[in-house]
Design a protein around this motif. Structure first.
Motif, PDB file in Angstrom:
ATOM      1  N   HIS A 162     -41.986   7.286 -43.207  1.00 52.03           N
ATOM      2  CA  HIS A 162     -43.387   7.332 -43.626  1.00 52.03           C
ATOM      3  C   HIS A 162     -43.968   5.931 -43.572  1.00 52.03           C
ATOM      4  O   HIS A 162     -43.264   4.954 -43.282  1.00 52.03           O
ATOM      5  CB  HIS A 162     -43.529   7.935 -45.013  1.00 52.03           C
ATOM      6  CG  HIS A 162     -42.456   7.496 -45.971  1.00 52.03           C
ATOM      7  ND1 HIS A 162     -42.354   6.192 -46.406  1.00 52.03           N
ATOM      8  CD2 HIS A 162     -41.419   8.161 -46.527  1.00 52.03           C
ATOM      9  CE1 HIS A 162     -41.319   6.086 -47.216  1.00 52.03           C
ATOM     10  NE2 HIS A 162     -40.716   7.270 -47.299  1.00 52.03           N
ATOM     11  N   GLY A 163     -45.254   5.840 -43.868  1.00 54.72           N
ATOM     12  CA  GLY A 163     -45.947   4.564 -43.752  1.00 54.72           C
ATOM     13  C   GLY A 163     -45.330   3.470 -44.607  1.00 54.72           C
ATOM     14  O   GLY A 163     -45.232   2.315 -44.199  1.00 54.72           O
ATOM     15  N   ARG A 164     -44.906   3.847 -45.814  1.00 58.90           N
ATOM     16  CA  ARG A 164     -44.327   2.845 -46.705  1.00 58.90           C
ATOM     17  C   ARG A 164     -43.045   2.280 -46.109  1.00 58.90           C
ATOM     18  O   ARG A 164     -42.801   1.073 -46.131  1.00 58.90           O
ATOM     19  CB  ARG A 164     -44.045   3.491 -48.062  1.00 58.90           C
ATOM     20  CG  ARG A 164     -44.468   2.625 -49.229  1.00 58.90           C
ATOM     21  CD  ARG A 164     -44.059   3.269 -50.521  1.00 58.90           C
ATOM     22  NE  ARG A 164     -42.685   2.896 -50.824  1.00 58.90           N
ATOM     23  CZ  ARG A 164     -41.933   3.504 -51.741  1.00 58.90           C
ATOM     24  NH1 ARG A 164     -42.405   4.516 -52.407  1.00 58.90           N
ATOM     25  NH2 ARG A 164     -40.722   3.103 -51.969  1.00 58.90           N
TER      26      ARG A 164
ATOM     27  N   GLU B 202     -48.557   8.990 -48.005  1.00 58.21           N
ATOM     28  CA  GLU B 202     -47.947  10.303 -47.810  1.00 58.21           C
ATOM     29  C   GLU B 202     -47.739  11.027 -49.130  1.00 58.21           C
ATOM     30  O   GLU B 202     -47.704  12.245 -49.170  1.00 58.21           O
ATOM     31  CB  GLU B 202     -46.603  10.182 -47.091  1.00 58.21           C
ATOM     32  CG  GLU B 202     -46.729   9.952 -45.599  1.00 58.21           C
ATOM     33  CD  GLU B 202     -46.918   8.497 -45.260  1.00 58.21           C
ATOM     34  OE1 GLU B 202     -47.069   7.687 -46.203  1.00 58.21           O
ATOM     35  OE2 GLU B 202     -46.917   8.154 -44.074  1.00 58.21           O
ATOM     36  N   SER B 203     -47.608  10.278 -50.226  1.00 56.83           N
ATOM     37  CA  SER B 203     -47.372  10.937 -51.512  1.00 56.83           C
ATOM     38  C   SER B 203     -48.535  11.861 -51.859  1.00 56.83           C
ATOM     39  O   SER B 203     -48.382  12.787 -52.641  1.00 56.83           O
ATOM     40  CB  SER B 203     -47.206   9.878 -52.611  1.00 56.83           C
ATOM     41  OG  SER B 203     -48.397   9.121 -52.737  1.00 56.83           O
ATOM     42  N   LEU B 204     -49.705  11.608 -51.279  1.00 54.43           N
ATOM     43  CA  LEU B 204     -50.859  12.452 -51.558  1.00 54.43           C
ATOM     44  C   LEU B 204     -51.010  13.574 -50.538  1.00 54.43           C
ATOM     45  O   LEU B 204     -51.866  14.424 -50.679  1.00 54.43           O
ATOM     46  CB  LEU B 204     -52.135  11.616 -51.561  1.00 54.43           C
ATOM     47  CG  LEU B 204     -52.235  10.617 -52.704  1.00 54.43           C
ATOM     48  CD1 LEU B 204     -53.427   9.719 -52.519  1.00 54.43           C
ATOM     49  CD2 LEU B 204     -52.302  11.340 -54.029  1.00 54.43           C
ATOM     50  N   THR B 205     -50.236  13.522 -49.474  1.00 56.39           N
ATOM     51  CA  THR B 205     -50.426  14.529 -48.440  1.00 56.39           C
ATOM     52  C   THR B 205     -49.198  15.405 -48.268  1.00 56.39           C
ATOM     53  O   THR B 205     -49.100  16.147 -47.316  1.00 56.39           O
ATOM     54  CB  THR B 205     -50.738  13.871 -47.087  1.00 56.39           C
ATOM     55  OG1 THR B 205     -49.688  12.952 -46.799  1.00 56.39           O
ATOM     56  CG2 THR B 205     -52.052  13.143 -47.102  1.00 56.39           C
ATOM     57  N   VAL B 206     -48.239  15.323 -49.214  1.00 55.83           N
ATOM     58  CA  VAL B 206     -47.017  16.095 -49.023  1.00 55.83           C
ATOM     59  C   VAL B 206     -47.243  17.581 -49.189  1.00 55.83           C
ATOM     60  O   VAL B 206     -46.529  18.384 -48.632  1.00 55.83           O
ATOM     61  CB  VAL B 206     -45.899  15.659 -49.994  1.00 55.83           C
ATOM     62  CG1 VAL B 206     -45.322  14.337 -49.553  1.00 55.83           C
ATOM     63  CG2 VAL B 206     -46.416  15.599 -51.403  1.00 55.83           C
ATOM     64  N   ARG B 207     -48.250  17.941 -49.963  1.00 58.05           N
ATOM     65  CA  ARG B 207     -48.439  19.379 -50.193  1.00 58.05           C
ATOM     66  C   ARG B 207     -49.209  20.005 -49.037  1.00 58.05           C
ATOM     67  O   ARG B 207     -50.359  20.399 -49.167  1.00 58.05           O
ATOM     68  CB  ARG B 207     -49.177  19.603 -51.501  1.00 58.05           C
ATOM     69  CG  ARG B 207     -48.307  19.293 -52.702  1.00 58.05           C
ATOM     70  CD  ARG B 207     -49.156  19.129 -53.921  1.00 58.05           C
ATOM     71  NE  ARG B 207     -48.836  17.893 -54.622  1.00 58.05           N
ATOM     72  CZ  ARG B 207     -49.574  17.406 -55.612  1.00 58.05           C
ATOM     73  NH1 ARG B 207     -50.658  18.029 -55.990  1.00 58.05           N
ATOM     74  NH2 ARG B 207     -49.221  16.299 -56.209  1.00 58.05           N
TER      75      ARG B 207
END
Lengths: 555, 105
Positions: free
Chosen positions: A266-268, A497-502
């Protein structure tokens, strides 16, 4: 140098590379999805792989050669190669990973929703890739000549053949282990001999070498016609700035660098990986200048030949001597071939991917193989034409073209909502096109002296502003053609990505949603799940469901 | 809307409302600020160093600065930037989650 040890060392490196490649291929076939599997790779291993692919002939041989001839001013090369990753980190790394783009043309089309921009970017990627491949093959030719006395073209042809075979067979897919292995091999191949070289230097009295204030250029002999050296002698400060701009801003656009960023989960992780890469590359670059420095003592005659790039190869035999010198020389030779192979295969993959997708009419495995051959034939021909340019300088030219075309595209594309396809086209054509033209004129030696010659040999100082300005001004003049999904694309690029996992299961599995214009056409040699192709011809993450979704909605 | 999280947790962002766009813009601004700050720390010495070296004419200083000194500094800048960028993202995630419209799953 003793051939008895060097040739087996080179052969072993080639063999191990092909073997690990083949072994990795088998693993990737049995894994449900090669790229998902590689996403479990941690940042440190991934960073070693990126570094392994990045450290080319220019780093391994070229830096030491230039330092030997021109003195410490040439240290800007390794600094620029490293700092380029810092610029890439702060402006590009995470958003580029989040874009889901596997190649630069993919990114351009996904962000700007324009086939035209994609085509122009493809042409430039191929141009930069070829410019970068020429010095790799040259370095291989030089190395083999010094090892065995073989003619200059043979080494290049050998590396070209190995790379084409491996890439075309699919054995050199972006396999993390091969490239990571190459990094540690290259580091060992310089670090261990460096230790013994310093011991020998200490034994010999430990006197520091003298670098003349004004480098004594090869006034006569084969190196005299070398176009870049004369421009550097004319205007050293301008040349330094040209080099700085090109390397600092050009790294982010190199085709084989961009491809590697997708292997981060992921980006991080992409960001953290880049910090590791900086550390690994920085550590490596402590060594080549040492070779240049010692080369001034032990191989000073190289300054008067066009083959100063050979310093790294000759030093162990000169300074240490005997059996130890031969063994260390073999180690260095093996490392040099690792450098040619890893960078050349990464570049060939990137160029062949673009060729097979955007240039050749049909797609499929056979055409990818054809593209591989084509991707290698042209630079091999170029190697025969231009032989007098030091490898680090030739690589610097590829950086200049990349800095004046891809850097504006990536930076503005990621951070500026008002970028339009006409603006991007103008910037790519004016910035990248003028840099490419300048480089070509320099290689062709059309202008041989004066300011014009210097400006053409170091184009980045003027061509990068031209690229940025053209992109910004034309975009502002065409506000009507801002791509319709710019807002959504920007959200995807910057949202953690933590906001787009769902998301839907498919998209989550792919790691990101797929940008517009994604082709779900499996091209090249597709991996079992169809998630991605090693040729970089489609977005990983464009599983059939998301791919069709975006095709339906994006266009 | 396509290509965006379809669940209602980040409703404003997902539906590209004005408020959602403002959220994303604020994140981009903070990230760009971090990037420009790191780039400035890199660019200022780099722009001045060649002039400084040309005026100084001392090769030893060039060797020490470019050969050894700059690499730890580069890693340090990178490390600082990554920390700040990740903090920006954490703050943003907290902000977005905290303003979920009532009734979201």
């Amino acid at each position: 140098m003793n051939e008895a040890y060097a040739i087996p060392a080179v052969a072993a490196v080639v063999l191990v590379t092909v073997l690990i490649g083949g072994f990795g291929l088998r693993i990737s076939r049995t894994t449900s999805d090669f790229y998902v599997a590689s996403r479990t790779v941690g940042p440190s291993l991934n960073a070693a792989a990126i570094s392994g692919e990045y450290l080319s002939a220019a780093s391994f041989l070229g830096v030491a050669g230039l330092v030997l001839v021109y003195g410490p001013d040439m240290l800007w090369y390794p600094v620029g190669y490293t700092a380029g990753y810092l610029v890439l980190l702060v402006f590009v790394a995470a958003p580029l990973r989040r874009s889901g783009a596997y190649t630069l043309p993919d990114f351009a089309e996904g962000r700007l929703e324009s086939r035209q921009v994609r085509t122009v970017v493809s042409v430039l990627v191929v141009g930069v890739g070829w410019l970068y491949l020429v010095p790799q093959l040259q370095g291989a030719g030089l190395t083999l000549q010094i090892l065995t006395g073989a003619p200059r073209w043979l080494g290049g042809a050998l590396v070209a053949a190995v790379v084409v075979l491996a890439v075309a067979a699919g054995g050199m897919r972006s396999i993390t282990f091969v490239q990571a292995f190459q990094y540690w091999l290259k580091l060992t191949a310089l670090l261990v001999p460096a230790f013994f070289l310093l011991l020998a230097w200490h034994r010999d009295g430990g006197a520091p070498p003298a670098f003349p204030a004004v480098p004594d250029l090869p006034a006569s002999g084969a190196g005299a016609g070398q176009p870049i050296a004369t421009s550097r002698a004319d205007h050293p400060l301008y040349a330094t700035y040209g080099l700085i701009v090109a390397t600092f801003l050009g790294t982010m656009g190199l085709p084989h660098v961009v491809v590697r960023f997708y292997t981060s989960p992921h980006g991080r992780a992409a960001r953290r990986t880049t910090v590791f890469v900086l550390a690994l590359i920085g550590f490596f670059y402590l060594l080549p200048p040492l070779y240049g420095w010692l080369g001034r003592l032990y191989a000073p005659e190289l300054t008067h030949t066009p083959d100063a790039d050979a310093a790294v190869l000759l030093l162990p035999g000169r300074a240490v001597g005997g059996l130890g010198g031969d063994l260390l020389g073999a180690l260095v030779a093996g490392g040099a071939f690792a450098a040619f192979l890893s960078t050349a295969s990464g570049l060939t993959m990137a160029v062949a991917g673009v060729l097979s997708q955007d240039v050749l009419p049909a797609r499929g495995v056979r055409h990818f193989r054809l593209a591989t051959v084509l991707a290698m034939t042209v630079p091999l021909g170029g190697t025969l034409l231009v032989s007098a340019v030091p490898v680090a300088d030739a690589v610097g030219m590829a950086f200049a073209v990349s800095a004046s075309s891809f850097c504006p595209l990536l930076v503005l594309g990621i951070w500026w909502r008002r970028l339009t396809p006409p603006g991007a086209l103008a910037g790519l054509l004016l910035g990248g096109g003028s840099a490419l033209a300048a480089v070509t004129l320099t290689f062709a030696e059309v202008v041989r002296s004066g300011w014009l010659h210097t400006l053409l040999a170091w184009p980045a100082v003027w061509s990068v502003p031209v690229g940025f300005l053209a992109m910004i001004l034309v975009s502002l003049a065409t506000p009507g053609s801002i791509p319709p999904h710019t807002s959504a694309t920007m959200t995807r690029l910057h949202l953690p990505e933590s906001l787009t996992v769902r998301q839907t299961a498919a998209a989550a599995e792919g790691g990101s949603t797929s940008p517009p214009g994604t082709k779900s056409t499996p091209s090249g040699t597709s991996t079992p799940s169809g998630t991605s192709t090693p040729s970089g011809t489609s977005f990983p993450g464009s599983t059939s469901s998301t791919g069709s979704t975006s095709t339906r909605e994006g266009r | 809307m396509h290509r965006l999280p379809r669940h209602r947790t980040q409703w404003e962002i997902d539906e590209q409302t004005t408020l959602g766009a403002a959220y994303v813009r604020s994140l981009m601004r903070s990230q760009l600020r971090a990037g420009i700050a790191a780039f400035a720390v890199l660019a200022l010495p780099v722009v001045t160093l060649p002039l400084f070296f040309a005026a100084l004419r001392n090769a030893t200083v060039v060797w020490v600065v470019l050969g050894f000194g700059c690499y730890p500094l580069l890693v340090l800048i990178a490390w600082w930037y990554v920390r700040r960028a990740e903090r920006n993202e954490r703050d943003f995630a907290r902000l977005v989650r905290g303003t979920d419209p009532p009734g979201t799953p």
